[in-house]
Structure formats: C-alpha cells, structure tokens
Design a protein around this motif. Structure first.
Motif, PDB file in Angstrom:
ATOM      1  N   GLN A 130      -3.093  -0.898   8.275  1.00 32.18           N
ATOM      2  CA  GLN A 130      -1.636  -0.859   8.116  1.00 32.18           C
ATOM      3  C   GLN A 130      -1.253  -1.122   6.664  1.00 32.18           C
ATOM      4  O   GLN A 130      -0.351  -0.469   6.121  1.00 32.18           O
ATOM      5  CB  GLN A 130      -0.973  -1.894   9.036  1.00 32.18           C
ATOM      6  CG  GLN A 130      -1.046  -1.573  10.514  1.00 32.18           C
ATOM      7  CD  GLN A 130      -0.103  -0.447  10.911  1.00 32.18           C
ATOM      8  OE1 GLN A 130       0.721   0.006  10.120  1.00 32.18           O
ATOM      9  NE2 GLN A 130      -0.225   0.022  12.140  1.00 32.18           N
ATOM     10  N   LEU A 131      -1.931  -2.065   6.026  1.00 37.41           N
ATOM     11  CA  LEU A 131      -1.651  -2.329   4.613  1.00 37.41           C
ATOM     12  C   LEU A 131      -1.995  -1.132   3.745  1.00 37.41           C
ATOM     13  O   LEU A 131      -1.305  -0.835   2.763  1.00 37.41           O
ATOM     14  CB  LEU A 131      -2.450  -3.551   4.146  1.00 37.41           C
ATOM     15  CG  LEU A 131      -1.942  -4.914   4.621  1.00 37.41           C
ATOM     16  CD1 LEU A 131      -2.905  -6.013   4.203  1.00 37.41           C
ATOM     17  CD2 LEU A 131      -0.551  -5.190   4.071  1.00 37.41           C
ATOM     18  N   THR A 132      -3.062  -0.433   4.100  1.00 38.90           N
ATOM     19  CA  THR A 132      -3.459   0.754   3.332  1.00 38.90           C
ATOM     20  C   THR A 132      -2.370   1.818   3.399  1.00 38.90           C
ATOM     21  O   THR A 132      -1.989   2.401   2.361  1.00 38.90           O
ATOM     22  CB  THR A 132      -4.781   1.319   3.864  1.00 38.90           C
ATOM     23  OG1 THR A 132      -5.819   0.340   3.697  1.00 38.90           O
ATOM     24  CG2 THR A 132      -5.173   2.589   3.126  1.00 38.90           C
ATOM     25  N   MET A 133      -1.856   2.095   4.589  1.00 33.57           N
ATOM     26  CA  MET A 133      -0.817   3.110   4.715  1.00 33.57           C
ATOM     27  C   MET A 133       0.446   2.717   3.954  1.00 33.57           C
ATOM     28  O   MET A 133       1.039   3.534   3.239  1.00 33.57           O
ATOM     29  CB  MET A 133      -0.496   3.357   6.202  1.00 33.57           C
ATOM     30  CG  MET A 133      -1.603   4.074   6.953  1.00 33.57           C
ATOM     31  SD  MET A 133      -1.095   4.678   8.590  1.00 33.57           S
ATOM     32  CE  MET A 133      -0.914   3.130   9.486  1.00 33.57           C
ATOM     33  N   SER A 134       0.879   1.467   4.094  1.00 29.13           N
ATOM     34  CA  SER A 134       2.109   1.053   3.416  1.00 29.13           C
ATOM     35  C   SER A 134       1.924   1.017   1.907  1.00 29.13           C
ATOM     36  O   SER A 134       2.844   1.362   1.147  1.00 29.13           O
ATOM     37  CB  SER A 134       2.562  -0.326   3.930  1.00 29.13           C
ATOM     38  OG  SER A 134       1.604  -1.321   3.641  1.00 29.13           O
ATOM     39  N   THR A 135       0.738   0.637   1.427  1.00 31.71           N
ATOM     40  CA  THR A 135       0.487   0.599  -0.017  1.00 31.71           C
ATOM     41  C   THR A 135       0.447   2.005  -0.594  1.00 31.71           C
ATOM     42  O   THR A 135       0.962   2.258  -1.693  1.00 31.71           O
ATOM     43  CB  THR A 135      -0.825  -0.147  -0.303  1.00 31.71           C
ATOM     44  OG1 THR A 135      -0.751  -1.468   0.234  1.00 31.71           O
ATOM     45  CG2 THR A 135      -1.085  -0.227  -1.806  1.00 31.71           C
TER      46      THR A 135
ATOM     47  N   ALA B 188       2.681   5.356  -4.457  1.00 31.36           N
ATOM     48  CA  ALA B 188       2.907   6.757  -4.809  1.00 31.36           C
ATOM     49  C   ALA B 188       4.241   6.952  -5.511  1.00 31.36           C
ATOM     50  O   ALA B 188       4.356   7.783  -6.429  1.00 31.36           O
ATOM     51  CB  ALA B 188       2.821   7.627  -3.551  1.00 31.36           C
ATOM     52  N   ARG B 189       5.242   6.194  -5.093  1.00 31.05           N
ATOM     53  CA  ARG B 189       6.571   6.346  -5.696  1.00 31.05           C
ATOM     54  C   ARG B 189       6.556   6.030  -7.198  1.00 31.05           C
ATOM     55  O   ARG B 189       7.345   6.604  -7.967  1.00 31.05           O
ATOM     56  CB  ARG B 189       7.571   5.415  -4.991  1.00 31.05           C
ATOM     57  CG  ARG B 189       7.801   5.737  -3.519  1.00 31.05           C
ATOM     58  CD  ARG B 189       8.641   6.985  -3.355  1.00 31.05           C
ATOM     59  NE  ARG B 189       9.903   6.896  -4.024  1.00 31.05           N
ATOM     60  CZ  ARG B 189      10.993   6.317  -3.494  1.00 31.05           C
ATOM     61  NH1 ARG B 189      10.945   5.783  -2.288  1.00 31.05           N
ATOM     62  NH2 ARG B 189      12.130   6.281  -4.164  1.00 31.05           N
ATOM     63  N   ARG B 190       5.685   5.134  -7.621  1.00 29.97           N
ATOM     64  CA  ARG B 190       5.621   4.783  -9.050  1.00 29.97           C
ATOM     65  C   ARG B 190       5.195   5.978  -9.892  1.00 29.97           C
ATOM     66  O   ARG B 190       5.476   6.037 -11.088  1.00 29.97           O
ATOM     67  CB  ARG B 190       4.612   3.649  -9.277  1.00 29.97           C
ATOM     68  CG  ARG B 190       4.919   2.359  -8.575  1.00 29.97           C
ATOM     69  CD  ARG B 190       3.808   1.368  -8.837  1.00 29.97           C
ATOM     70  NE  ARG B 190       3.881   0.241  -7.928  1.00 29.97           N
ATOM     71  CZ  ARG B 190       2.888  -0.604  -7.710  1.00 29.97           C
ATOM     72  NH1 ARG B 190       1.739  -0.440  -8.367  1.00 29.97           N
ATOM     73  NH2 ARG B 190       3.010  -1.595  -6.866  1.00 29.97           N
ATOM     74  N   TYR B 191       4.489   6.904  -9.277  1.00 26.34           N
ATOM     75  CA  TYR B 191       3.960   8.064  -9.996  1.00 26.34           C
ATOM     76  C   TYR B 191       4.741   9.328  -9.685  1.00 26.34           C
ATOM     77  O   TYR B 191       4.274  10.435  -9.952  1.00 26.34           O
ATOM     78  CB  TYR B 191       2.476   8.244  -9.647  1.00 26.34           C
ATOM     79  CG  TYR B 191       1.639   7.127 -10.209  1.00 26.34           C
ATOM     80  CD1 TYR B 191       1.088   7.226 -11.483  1.00 26.34           C
ATOM     81  CD2 TYR B 191       1.451   5.943  -9.502  1.00 26.34           C
ATOM     82  CE1 TYR B 191       0.348   6.191 -12.026  1.00 26.34           C
ATOM     83  CE2 TYR B 191       0.717   4.898 -10.029  1.00 26.34           C
ATOM     84  CZ  TYR B 191       0.169   5.027 -11.295  1.00 26.34           C
ATOM     85  OH  TYR B 191      -0.553   4.000 -11.837  1.00 26.34           O
TER      86      TYR B 191
ATOM     87  N   ASN C 137      -6.080   4.592  -8.303  1.00 29.55           N
ATOM     88  CA  ASN C 137      -6.566   3.359  -8.935  1.00 29.55           C
ATOM     89  C   ASN C 137      -5.636   2.194  -8.647  1.00 29.55           C
ATOM     90  O   ASN C 137      -6.082   1.085  -8.322  1.00 29.55           O
ATOM     91  CB  ASN C 137      -6.689   3.549 -10.449  1.00 29.55           C
ATOM     92  CG  ASN C 137      -7.959   4.276 -10.848  1.00 29.55           C
ATOM     93  OD1 ASN C 137      -8.964   4.187 -10.168  1.00 29.55           O
ATOM     94  ND2 ASN C 137      -7.906   5.012 -11.952  1.00 29.55           N
ATOM     95  N   ASP C 138      -4.332   2.425  -8.785  1.00 26.84           N
ATOM     96  CA  ASP C 138      -3.375   1.355  -8.529  1.00 26.84           C
ATOM     97  C   ASP C 138      -3.376   0.946  -7.054  1.00 26.84           C
ATOM     98  O   ASP C 138      -3.253  -0.234  -6.727  1.00 26.84           O
ATOM     99  CB  ASP C 138      -1.970   1.788  -8.949  1.00 26.84           C
ATOM    100  CG  ASP C 138      -1.694   1.499 -10.415  1.00 26.84           C
ATOM    101  OD1 ASP C 138      -2.617   1.046 -11.107  1.00 26.84           O
ATOM    102  OD2 ASP C 138      -0.550   1.726 -10.864  1.00 26.84           O
ATOM    103  N   VAL C 139      -3.488   1.939  -6.168  1.00 21.34           N
ATOM    104  CA  VAL C 139      -3.588   1.619  -4.745  1.00 21.34           C
ATOM    105  C   VAL C 139      -4.802   0.736  -4.495  1.00 21.34           C
ATOM    106  O   VAL C 139      -4.719  -0.285  -3.788  1.00 21.34           O
ATOM    107  CB  VAL C 139      -3.677   2.909  -3.901  1.00 21.34           C
ATOM    108  CG1 VAL C 139      -4.058   2.590  -2.457  1.00 21.34           C
ATOM    109  CG2 VAL C 139      -2.349   3.657  -3.929  1.00 21.34           C
ATOM    110  N   GLU C 140      -5.938   1.118  -5.062  1.00 26.79           N
ATOM    111  CA  GLU C 140      -7.163   0.353  -4.848  1.00 26.79           C
ATOM    112  C   GLU C 140      -7.033  -1.073  -5.374  1.00 26.79           C
ATOM    113  O   GLU C 140      -7.434  -2.027  -4.699  1.00 26.79           O
ATOM    114  CB  GLU C 140      -8.336   1.057  -5.529  1.00 26.79           C
ATOM    115  CG  GLU C 140      -8.795   2.298  -4.801  1.00 26.79           C
ATOM    116  CD  GLU C 140      -9.947   2.995  -5.502  1.00 26.79           C
ATOM    117  OE1 GLU C 140     -10.739   3.644  -4.818  1.00 26.79           O
ATOM    118  OE2 GLU C 140     -10.046   2.873  -6.739  1.00 26.79           O
ATOM    119  N   VAL C 141      -6.472  -1.227  -6.568  1.00 26.30           N
ATOM    120  CA  VAL C 141      -6.348  -2.563  -7.147  1.00 26.30           C
ATOM    121  C   VAL C 141      -5.486  -3.448  -6.261  1.00 26.30           C
ATOM    122  O   VAL C 141      -5.830  -4.608  -5.980  1.00 26.30           O
ATOM    123  CB  VAL C 141      -5.789  -2.486  -8.582  1.00 26.30           C
ATOM    124  CG1 VAL C 141      -5.373  -3.867  -9.074  1.00 26.30           C
ATOM    125  CG2 VAL C 141      -6.828  -1.884  -9.523  1.00 26.30           C
TER     126      VAL C 141
END
Length: 728
Positions: A318-323, A328-331, A276-280
C-alpha cells in the motif's frame, strides 16, 4: 479555409517535453545501509529506547502473538512519541486498510492543553492500542447501519509504525486493524492476520509430525507492481483518466509495442529520477525494493521488493502504490495503476509471489533432489490440493471490473485457474502417481553459449510459463492474475486459508496412519499417491492463451469464470463460508459483506465509466467532429461558388457525417442505458452494467475512435495515445 471559432489546442506535446521537471542538482547519492528503515519505529529503535523487560515482552507479542500487557503499551507509546517528535512529527494517526482497497487515516495532535494556557506532548498506551474513527462512510456490506458510526482501530504490533514526511511537516502512522462496534472486521488486515495464524497452526503441526518442529511458520509475500507513468500535461486533460483511471476513448497509434523495444530498455531520464526518489522514500520506510525496469508497453514500468512477512508486505505494498502516485507529481507525471489504462497495449498486473517458511527454512524449497525431499513434496502437494479444490476462491480474490479488461488477454493469464509446475516437478508427481514413489529428478545441466569466453550457465530443470495464473518458480508460487490496482491482502488471505485447510486434512490423515503403526515415510508416500490423481487436473504446463487450452480445461472440469460477475457468487457458497468459519478467518456475516461490497464496487466502477464516456462524447468529441464537418461544408460551398471541384473534400465530409451520425446514435443508446440503471437492487444494477452499459460504451468508443482518425489534430479535444505513450 476559415472556421467559425479559432482552434485552441488544449495541450502541447512539445511543451510537455520542454517543461518536464528533471533533477538539476546532479545525481542523488544516498547510503542505502544508513537510510534503510530510518523512518520506521523498528525493532532496533524499540530496543534502544525500551527497558529490557518491556522490549522482551513486546518481542514475545510480535513473534509468538501473546496478548499485550497494558504496561508494555504505555512504555511503547512514550518511546514511540519521543522518537516521532524528535523527527519533526506533530500528529499521529491510526493507519488502516478499509474495504475500499486503499488506506485511511485520521490525524490527532500530540499536543494536549494543560489548563494554564500551555500544552504538552502526550501519547498514552490507550491511544496507541485503540482509536475510534467514524466508520459510517466506509464500505460495510450491511455489517452495520449507516447511522451507526462507531468503529475501532486496534494497534498491530507485528507491523512497525512509520513516519510520513512532507513539505508541511511529518506525522506518525501506526498500522492498525479496523472493526465495527460488534467486532466484525471492516478491513483487509484483520482477515489476513487471522489467515496467517491459521496457516501457522497447521504448518507447525506438519513439521512436528515430520520431526522438524519449529516455533512458527510465516507466510511470505513479494508483490511485483506494474504501472504507467505519463505526463501530467496530457493526463489532466483527459476526463476519463482523471475520473475513471483509464482511457475510455483512444485510437490505436501507428506504433504501439510491436517493436518490443521498450521491455527492459534503458529507463528514460525523467522516469529514472522519479523511480530513484520513490525508492529512497520507500527505503526510508523499510520497504525492501529490489528491482525496477521498463515493462512491455510504452510508458509502462515495474518495481518489485524482496520477500517479507505477509502482513508487513501488504502494508508495504500500500505504501508503494501511494508513494508512486505522490512522487510522480513532483516530476510532472501521473502514475496510472489501473489494469488497462490504454487499449491495444499490455495492461498492468501485480504478480504475488507467495511462500511460507520457518525462521530458518523456506518450506517450498525443493532442494537439489526434490524427489527425495518428502517434506517439500508434502507441502507442495498441499498447495496443489488447495488450488484444485478452491479454484473458485482464487478467481474471486482477483475479481474486479478493472481486472476484467486484462484476464485472458495477450499479456495476462486466463480466467481459468491452473498451476504450472515445470518439467521437473511434473515428472516427479507423475512418477508418484504411477509407482507410488519417485526415484529421480530431472537435471537442468549446464547451458553452453558457443563462445569460449562466456561462462557455462547452470540451466534450470524446467522453463518458465508466463501464461499460467499460478506458477511454481523455484521456491515459491507466483499468483500472476492479480490486478495492478488491488490490495494484495485478500488474495493472500485466500491462499493462506485454503493451504491451511489442505495441510490440516493431510496431517490428520498422516496422524491416523502413523497411529496404526505405519512409519511416517511410508504413510506419506501412500498419501501422496492418493492425492496426485485428485489434483493432477489443475496442473498445466502449456500455453494458457490458446483456444485449445480452453477446450481442454472444460474437459478437465475446471472452472472458466470469465468476468467478475461470473466469479462473485462463488464467494458465498456453503463450502467457502464453512472454510473461512472453520479457520476463524471470516465469519459468514463478514464474508457476505465482502460479497456485497464487491458487487457494489463493480456497479459503481462501470456506472462512473458509462457516465464519463457519455459526457466526453457529448461535450468534447461530438463538438470537435461537428466543427470539422462545418469546415468541410464551408470549403465545398466556397469551392462551388468559384467553380472548383472538390470531390475529395465532399467524400471526406460524407465519411465524417456518417461517423457523426453513428456516434450520435450510439451515444443516445448509452445515455438511455445510463439513465435506466437496471433496477433497485445492487445485484440487478451490476448485471445491467455488464449486459448493457459495457456494450453501449464500446459502441460509443468505436465511433469516437473512428472520428479521432478523421478529425484534424488541432481540433481533437484530448491527447492521443501517441502523445501519452511516447512523450517521456
């Protein structure tokens, strides 16, 4: 039994579950329509902030690729700066894609000293249009000497600038091309833009000939991204995952993906919060993510967007991979994008859905009666002609060390390039070959499910084929052989270029026929009847995993370039160099540089893995096994002192000792091969990696995995597959 040193397990799966971060503030509620694109300097933002004549001039540059007036650049820079500063940005960067496969950026502050102890925020058109990062440490493949540091970034107005936010503030990212002082492309974006232009030129020629003129034709992409998410508690305790991105050791657990229960299952809570956070974040950057789901392997997932213009889609990928990596680290998770992070379960790919369209129509849309849609049959034939002729280039475009682990395995297409068309289109082309024209299209009909309350479903005229590397899937082709970690830019560049060539040659043929007085429909039917026999060998609708297909492909004369080093020489063959030069996509120098870089990256990847495997075996696995063997020997000695028979312990000790001896023997060989490197030239080193290092690593792994099944859990020094794949 006692040990010389007390066991100190370096990780705890219970703690990983108990301490895993979860969203505690309830469900995150967002208005998708309101947040989508809010962190991009979009066309609507430009229109609101720029004078009408300036906006129109910029729009013409974006849509028609006309040269940009310097005065327009100054106005855009001023508006872009104000927009970014209002949102908290303090710096700007020219965001580019060097030949590392990742992105790069150098930040500059908006502030400029005034000389009286103050500073003002400035950003000029010159700063927007051109930057000058140091190019000396980026891969160049011999295009420039190491001591020559100058490189230029050039603003790409066709891809919107965006704002990256973080706890420490925000900064403005300006998508740019990256070139050397001599003008050679040092990036992924420049050839992609050139190939888009080449495809546009040839496809608009074709449309004009068919009486359907269009101002432009755009390549469109929709990349599906597969990845693993595993707990940091485990990931950072594995040197192989940290350094190489994949596990170099790991015994298969009792349960992997055999139950088929992970695929499309309910997404675990922590993973769903992360997604969800990635998508937002990506929605705010204008990335149109559409789907998310569990993939086949435990711990594996997928996210995919809808289609966009190829250039913007490549930036967004590229933004998708870096995001994914960052969020992920936040979780408490680590996102693994390697193609094969775990042996014995499915690896990860990146299916590239590719098509081309005008502003109003997808040119690969067959319609309800494909046999009558001559324009579609022309463009579809051009794609088939291109793939048949340039199967080597398509294979090269997805060749790298990580992808060698999955191509041809049970979850990825084989290294043989073929095209799945499905029953309907295959039948149409067979009709054309036999009779010179097609009279019918197979119908899908309706699918009844045997329950009155359930609707009758429209059934497609053909099934899907998940074993094909290049499959027609309704109104697009899905290039399924890409690796999950790679940039989509080069495969897209290859596709655009080879199809541009095919369209060019076919249009030229039609122009010649119509110039002689032949009606366009008749000319096209004649051309297609000639083309089908030439490209039909590339069409295969069967099981691409079967041994029979390998034999059949060989009879057809199709290439089977099994590994990266088998494929790479094709890149610089004369026919391919001439192709890229003819359509001004890559010069021979630029093409040769990419070949050198790909060989070097292959060498460095395997070299890092070989050194890491040796270090882990020597400093982690061997000591753990030796401690266990010492425990067993002490047990035997004390049992003997009191006259107790411990035949089982003795048998275990012998088995462990034999496995340790085998590990030491394999390790000594790997260390020796690592030290040799194979020669001075990078091509020789790469071949040494394939011929010697990979087999030596596999031998060490085999012994290490054997010991993992013997050594007690509290002594084993790294998290196991059981921990990593099933603790979520």
């Amino acid at each position: 039994m006692t040990r010389n040193t007390p066991p100190q397990r370096r990780f705890d799966s219970l703690a990983a579950v108990k301490d895993s971060p979860l969203r505690l503030d309830g469900e995150q509620r967002v208005d998708l329509g309101e947040i989508f694109g809010e962190n991009t300097f979009s066309l609507s933002s430009m229109q609101a902030r720029l004078p009408k004549p300036t906006y129109k001039a910029l729009l013409k540059t974006i849509n028609e690729h006309t040269p940009l007036d310097p005065s327009v650049a100054d106005a855009v820079a001023s508006a872009m700066k104000d927009w970014a500063i209002e949102r908290g940005a303090t710096h700007f960067t020219h965001w580019f894609q060097p030949l590392t496969g990742l992105t790069a950026e150098k930040h500059d502050s908006f502030l400029s000293p005034t000389g009286d102890g103050r500073a003002i925020a400035e950003f000029t058109g010159t700063e927007l249009v051109q930057g000058e990062p140091d190019a000396s440490s980026f891969p160049s493949g011999g295009l420039r000497a190491t001591f020559e540091a100058r490189g230029y970034t050039a603003w790409d107005p066709t891809s919107p600038a965006f704002l990256m936010e973080g706890p420490g503030g925000a900064y403005l990212c300006i998508p740019t091309a990256f070139a050397s002082w001599t003008g050679d492309a040092l990036d992924q974006k420049t050839p992609l833009l050139r190939s888009i232009q080449a495809l546009n030129t040839q496809a608009t020629r074709a449309l004009a000939l068919f009486g359907s003129p269009a101002p432009r034709v755009r390549a469109t992409l929709g990349p599906e991204q597969e990845f693993f998410l595993i707990d940091e508690e485990f990931a950072y305790r594995r040197p192989d995952l940290v350094v190489a991105g994949r596990t170099l050791f790991g015994a298969k657990p009792p349960r992997g993906q055999e139950m088929d229960d992970h695929y499309f299952g309910s997404i675990p809570e922590r993973i769903l919060d992360c997604m969800n956070d990635v998508e937002v974040e990506l929605y705010r950057l204008g990335v149109p993510l559409k789907t998310r789901h569990n993939e086949v392997a435990p711990g594996q997932y997928e996210m995919a967007p809808i289609y966009e213009d190829a250039n913007i889609a490549a930036d967004h990928q590229q933004l998708t991979m870096s995001t994914l990596r960052r969020v992920a680290r936040r979780y408490g998770l680590l996102c693994l994008l390697h193609e094969k992070p775990f042996a014995g379960v499915n690896g990860s790919g990146k299916h590239l859905n590719w098509s081309f369209s005008t502003d109003s129509a997808n040119l690969l849309e067959p319609g309800t009666n494909p046999h009558e849609n001559m324009q579609f049959l022309f463009f579809c034939s051009a794609v088939l002609r291109a793939v048949e002729r340039h199967q080597d280039l398509l294979r090269v475009s997805i060749a790298h060390a990580g992808n060698d682990h999955r191509l041809g395995a049970n979850e990825a297409p084989p290294s043989i390039i073929s095209v799945f068309l499905g029953d309907q289109l295959t039948d149409i082309f067979e009709q054309i070959e036999k009779a010179g024209t097609a009279e019918t299209s197979k119908e899908g009909g309706l699918l009844g499910l045997g329950v009155d309350a359930l609707p009758r479903l429209p059934r497609h005229a053909g099934d899907r084929n998940r074993t094909s590397p290049f499959a027609f899937t309704g109104n697009k082709f899905e290039f399924r052989a890409l690796g999950s970690s790679q940039s989509i830019s080069f495969p897209a560049t290859v596709l655009n270029t080879i199809v541009a060539e095919a369209i060019d040659e076919m249009v030229t043929n039609l122009e010649s026929r119509t110039a002689d007085g032949v009606e366009i429909g008749e000319a096209l039917r004649a051309l297609l009847s000639e083309e089908v026999p030439k490209f039909k060998r590339i069409i295969f609708n069967g099981d691409g995993y079967s041994d029979e297909w390998v034999e059949e492909a060989e009879r057809r004369g199709l290439l089977n370039l099994r590994s990266t080093l088998d494929a790479l020489p094709s890149l610089v063959e004369s026919k391919n160099a001439e192709l890229f030069e003819k359509y001004s996509v890559l010069s021979r120098r630029e093409l040769e540089s990419r070949h050198e870089i790909m060989v070097e990256q292959y060498f460095m990847t395997i070299n890092i893995e070989g050194e890491t495997a040796a270090d882990m075996a020597r400093t982690m696995i061997l000591p753990a096994a030796s401690r266990y063997l010492s425990d067993l020997l002490q047990c035997m000695e004390r049992a003997d002192d009191v006259g107790i028979k411990v035949a089982g312990v003795e048998a275990t000790a012998r088995a462990v000792a034999e496995a340790v001896d085998g590990l030491v023997e394999a390790l000594d060989h790997l260390v020796k091969q690592n030290a040799e490197l194979g020669g001075e030239e990078v091509h020789d080193k790469a071949e040494h990696m394939r011929a010697n290092i990979i087999p030596a690593m596999n031998a060490v792994r085999e012994r290490g995995d054997e010991l993992e099944k013997m050594v007690p859990d509290d002594l084993w020094p790294v998290p196991t597959y059981r921990d990593m794949l099933f603790v979520k």
